[in-house]
Design an enzyme around this catalytic site. Structure first.
Site, PDB file in Angstrom:
ATOM      1  N   GLY A  74      59.665 -35.474  16.629  1.00 27.78           N
ATOM      2  CA  GLY A  74      58.843 -35.256  17.459  1.00 27.78           C
ATOM      3  C   GLY A  74      57.556 -35.088  16.435  1.00 27.78           C
ATOM      4  O   GLY A  74      57.668 -34.548  15.015  1.00 27.78           O
ATOM      5  N   VAL A  78      55.739 -31.436  16.521  1.00 29.84           N
ATOM      6  CA  VAL A  78      55.948 -31.008  15.595  1.00 29.84           C
ATOM      7  C   VAL A  78      57.310 -30.058  14.842  1.00 29.84           C
ATOM      8  O   VAL A  78      56.609 -30.042  14.165  1.00 29.84           O
ATOM      9  CB  VAL A  78      55.893 -29.463  16.838  1.00 29.84           C
ATOM     10  CG1 VAL A  78      56.309 -28.323  16.120  1.00 29.84           C
ATOM     11  CG2 VAL A  78      54.948 -29.551  17.634  1.00 29.84           C
ATOM     12  N   ARG A  85      59.757 -16.489  25.247  1.00 33.92           N
ATOM     13  CA  ARG A  85      58.664 -15.786  24.939  1.00 33.92           C
ATOM     14  C   ARG A  85      58.194 -14.100  26.105  1.00 33.92           C
ATOM     15  O   ARG A  85      57.784 -13.456  25.313  1.00 33.92           O
ATOM     16  CB  ARG A  85      57.064 -16.231  25.266  1.00 33.92           C
ATOM     17  CG  ARG A  85      57.072 -17.468  24.025  1.00 33.92           C
ATOM     18  CD  ARG A  85      55.665 -18.357  24.436  1.00 33.92           C
ATOM     19  NE  ARG A  85      55.609 -19.704  23.408  1.00 33.92           N
ATOM     20  CZ  ARG A  85      54.970 -20.612  23.958  1.00 33.92           C
ATOM     21  NH1 ARG A  85      54.148 -20.079  24.975  1.00 33.92           N
ATOM     22  NH2 ARG A  85      55.176 -21.319  23.446  1.00 33.92           N
ATOM     23  N   CYS A  93      49.709 -21.832  21.556  1.00 34.47           N
ATOM     24  CA  CYS A  93      48.791 -22.598  20.101  1.00 34.47           C
ATOM     25  C   CYS A  93      47.338 -21.740  20.672  1.00 34.47           C
ATOM     26  O   CYS A  93      46.792 -22.165  20.129  1.00 34.47           O
ATOM     27  CB  CYS A  93      48.916 -24.478  20.624  1.00 34.47           C
ATOM     28  SG  CYS A  93      48.903 -24.877  22.521  1.00 34.47           S
ATOM     29  N   GLN A 120      41.514 -28.490  24.801  1.00 35.07           N
ATOM     30  CA  GLN A 120      43.159 -28.372  24.111  1.00 35.07           C
ATOM     31  C   GLN A 120      43.141 -29.790  23.971  1.00 35.07           C
ATOM     32  O   GLN A 120      43.341 -31.173  25.097  1.00 35.07           O
ATOM     33  CB  GLN A 120      44.042 -27.129  25.157  1.00 35.07           C
ATOM     34  CG  GLN A 120      42.987 -26.527  25.069  1.00 35.07           C
ATOM     35  CD  GLN A 120      44.579 -25.808  26.125  1.00 35.07           C
ATOM     36  OE1 GLN A 120      44.380 -24.360  26.696  1.00 35.07           O
ATOM     37  NE2 GLN A 120      45.798 -25.968  25.488  1.00 35.07           N
ATOM     38  N   SER A 176      47.671 -33.394  22.055  1.00 38.75           N
ATOM     39  CA  SER A 176      48.615 -33.053  20.879  1.00 38.75           C
ATOM     40  C   SER A 176      49.222 -32.005  21.360  1.00 38.75           C
ATOM     41  O   SER A 176      51.084 -32.030  21.217  1.00 38.75           O
ATOM     42  CB  SER A 176      48.882 -32.544  19.565  1.00 38.75           C
ATOM     43  OG  SER A 176      47.491 -30.987  19.648  1.00 38.75           O
ATOM     44  N   GLY A 177      48.880 -30.781  22.399  1.00 35.20           N
ATOM     45  CA  GLY A 177      49.853 -30.430  23.280  1.00 35.20           C
ATOM     46  C   GLY A 177      50.848 -30.774  24.043  1.00 35.20           C
ATOM     47  O   GLY A 177      52.082 -30.059  24.238  1.00 35.20           O
ATOM     48  N   LYS A 199      49.297 -17.798  29.992  1.00 39.48           N
ATOM     49  CA  LYS A 199      49.402 -17.799  28.483  1.00 39.48           C
ATOM     50  C   LYS A 199      49.288 -16.739  28.152  1.00 39.48           C
ATOM     51  O   LYS A 199      49.201 -16.091  27.396  1.00 39.48           O
ATOM     52  CB  LYS A 199      50.656 -18.820  27.859  1.00 39.48           C
ATOM     53  CG  LYS A 199      51.990 -19.803  28.687  1.00 39.48           C
ATOM     54  CD  LYS A 199      51.462 -21.521  27.663  1.00 39.48           C
ATOM     55  CE  LYS A 199      52.602 -21.971  28.172  1.00 39.48           C
ATOM     56  NZ  LYS A 199      52.969 -23.618  28.400  1.00 39.48           N
ATOM     57  N   HIS A 215      42.210 -27.903  18.533  1.00 38.82           N
ATOM     58  CA  HIS A 215      42.264 -27.162  19.963  1.00 38.82           C
ATOM     59  C   HIS A 215      40.722 -26.711  19.632  1.00 38.82           C
ATOM     60  O   HIS A 215      40.420 -26.281  18.354  1.00 38.82           O
ATOM     61  CB  HIS A 215      42.716 -26.034  20.802  1.00 38.82           C
ATOM     62  CG  HIS A 215      44.189 -26.769  21.024  1.00 38.82           C
ATOM     63  ND1 HIS A 215      44.547 -27.899  21.311  1.00 38.82           N
ATOM     64  CD2 HIS A 215      45.289 -25.553  22.137  1.00 38.82           C
ATOM     65  CE1 HIS A 215      45.515 -28.011  22.182  1.00 38.82           C
ATOM     66  NE2 HIS A 215      45.933 -26.844  22.172  1.00 38.82           N
TER      67      HIS A 215
END
Lengths: 340, 340
Positions: free
Chosen positions: B13, B15, B99, B128, B155, B158-159, B212, B241
């Site tokens: 991917g 990332v 997280r 991010c 943003q 790519s997120g 988040k 971003h």
């Protein structure tokens, strides 16, 4: 209602074209119509309501026989706006030239139509971003005063006129084809980018576009509102602006109350149904005259504050429609020729 | 430094690819490397540092001989993250799965490296948007506590991974050609549009992406900061971003002080010269590891507040670089195998 001769100044630009559309859609009566523009566009023929009009170059003489002139903005506003008003023409001007002058009402008809009562033939149309903000806030402000606003904008390329929209489209093609680009309407590449600068820099390194939020919200709605324009940002969108708005009220306002008050405003369309993915977006607000409001939520930190997301068509309600509504309001209140 | 066997989970991917680039750029030592992905990508051959690696399907067994696993995110994190950690592999996970769990440190090495000291083999990489916010605020917070933040984001696609970036590009072509579009990676058209929804809706109609900001800023930087995420917004940008940030401090902070403190942070690049049109933008922050800060101005309403505009590469410092820096920090502090 008195009949009047009408002129559109900047008739060949994005806002000028929309002014004509609005005049047609809203059945504005006029006894004659003159289309004015810069020398570059003079001679163009525009068919409007079945009749051909030849665009004339704007000069001081252009306004001699004109009762009402709608200025789309640009250099013509500076050169001819006040002079035309002094000559007896009622001028509704879309530029920022006269907005902050004491003898010029700055009007959003849904918010401060009463300011038309003291006009001196020159009336300013507010900046698109402010119109969006105050048309969304005023239905709430009426019931429970807005004390503090923190706003960031997502502004379409139409704010830079036809050139802005064309540059976005052409540049996007060039970037997708791996070709060299040459920014003209914007300082930097706008395709697949965002620009944290609109208009020039003024005091304290704010842009003028950011300060318009402050100056104009004060003049139109309430000079007591603390307005923070965090950033006025150009995004690669064609013609609809969006704003992310934090609004703090005098007293607590629930989401339900906000939805009710906004629902009562004829110019607002609530698009606030997250469960069904309903919220305002440029692709749905474009080419309409409504202010769209959604994503209304209680603030996490301040119980007197709400957050929301708003959008509208920059060329229509952000410019042309508001100007034509000012004209309608002047007619309705019989204020058009009050200075004669 | 101990040698270790390394695995990349989700290696094919956006990332995952960037994780490999970072490992190479930052000369991360490893004695063996295993590239893992979903069944769909298994069998692919990736050349890395002159050697061919065949991508294997991720299973529970994959981690038996793996000392350190970097998870790019996605379903594999849920399925294998904690299990691999329980089996003795040190897991650095880029997803949001773990997280907010009490036994999982959430780390930005520039801000809270000390939280690595209590890791139990499972360490979470923040979202991010939060990494961008805290890397920009922490250099200020160290000197003068941030009490209140109001943030709106811009943003990049790519997120949503490679699919998100490809959809933006393909869809832009389709829109420009007047073709029908069919959104897949995003709920609605993203080309020439902005979407005020990222991730699903959670409490009080906030999106998870918005929350988040709150949850992660508290866990990483300071649980006393009042964070208002006005809107987390997807814009038609490929991989960087931006955020518009209002920040209120315990005591007054001047623009000069802010510039000095930010200038002292090795990971920050100040781009704050409005007179020369210098400010952060996606096109200049893309494919770098820095947090770019600019448009720093005193707030108009609150004398203890500043406004600013920040940007960084979402795939690099927003995901891969931060994860690899966590690994570096674990090595440097000799904490990698502290639980053995």
């Amino acid at each position: 209602m008195k009949e009047f001769s009408l002129a559109i100044v900047g008739a060949t630009g994005a806002v000028g074209e929309q002014l004509l559309k609005c005049i047609d859609e809203r059945k504005i009566p006029f006894k004659s119509l003159k289309l004015l523009a810069s020398a570059r566009s003079a001679g163009k023929v525009i068919n409007f309501q079945g009749k051909d009009y030849t665009v004339e170059e704007t000069t001081e003489e252009s306004f001699r026989d004109v009762d009402v002139a709608l200025f789309a903005g640009g250099p013509a506003s500076v050169a001819f706006g006040r002079k035309a008003a002094e000559g007896g023409t009622v001028v509704i001007d879309n530029s920022s030239t006269y907005r902050y002058e004491d003898d010029v009402p700055l009007v959003v008809p849904e918010v401060n139509p009463q300011d038309l009562e003291w006009h001196h033939n020159l009336i300013a149309n507010p900046n698109c971003s402010t119109i969006l903000l105050v048309t969304a806030l005023y239905p709430l402000h009426k019931h429970n005063k807005v004390k503090r606003v923190v706003v960031s904008s997502y502004q379409a390329c139409s704010g830079a006129g036809k050139e802005g929209m064309e540059e976005l489209i052409e540049q996007s093609k060039q970037v997708l084809n791996g070709e060299e680009i040459e920014p003209k309407a914007f300082k930097y590449q706008i395709a697949f980018n965002v620009l944290p600068q609109i208009d020039k820099f003024v005091e304290d390194d704010y842009t003028k576009e950011e300060m318009k939020f402050v100056w104009e919200t004060h003049k139109i709605m309430d000079k007591e509102v603390g307005v923070t324009p965090v950033a006025a940002v150009r995004v690669p969108v064609i013609r609809s602006h969006c704003e992310a708005v934090y609004a703090e009220f005098e007293n607590k306002m629930t989401v339900e109350e906000a939805r009710q008050y906004l629902g009562e405003a004829s110019w607002v369309k609530l698009q606030d149904d997250p469960a069904n993915f309903v919220y305002p977006m440029p692709i749905t607000s474009s080419d309409t005259d409504f202010t769209y409001v959604g994503r209304i939520r209680p603030d996490i930190v301040n119980e007197k504050a709400l957050n929301m997301w708003i959008s509208f068509d920059q060329i229509r309600k952000g410019a042309a429609t508001n100007a034509v509504q000012i004209l309608e309001e002047l007619i309705k209140r019989d204020l058009l020729f009050k200075n004669r």
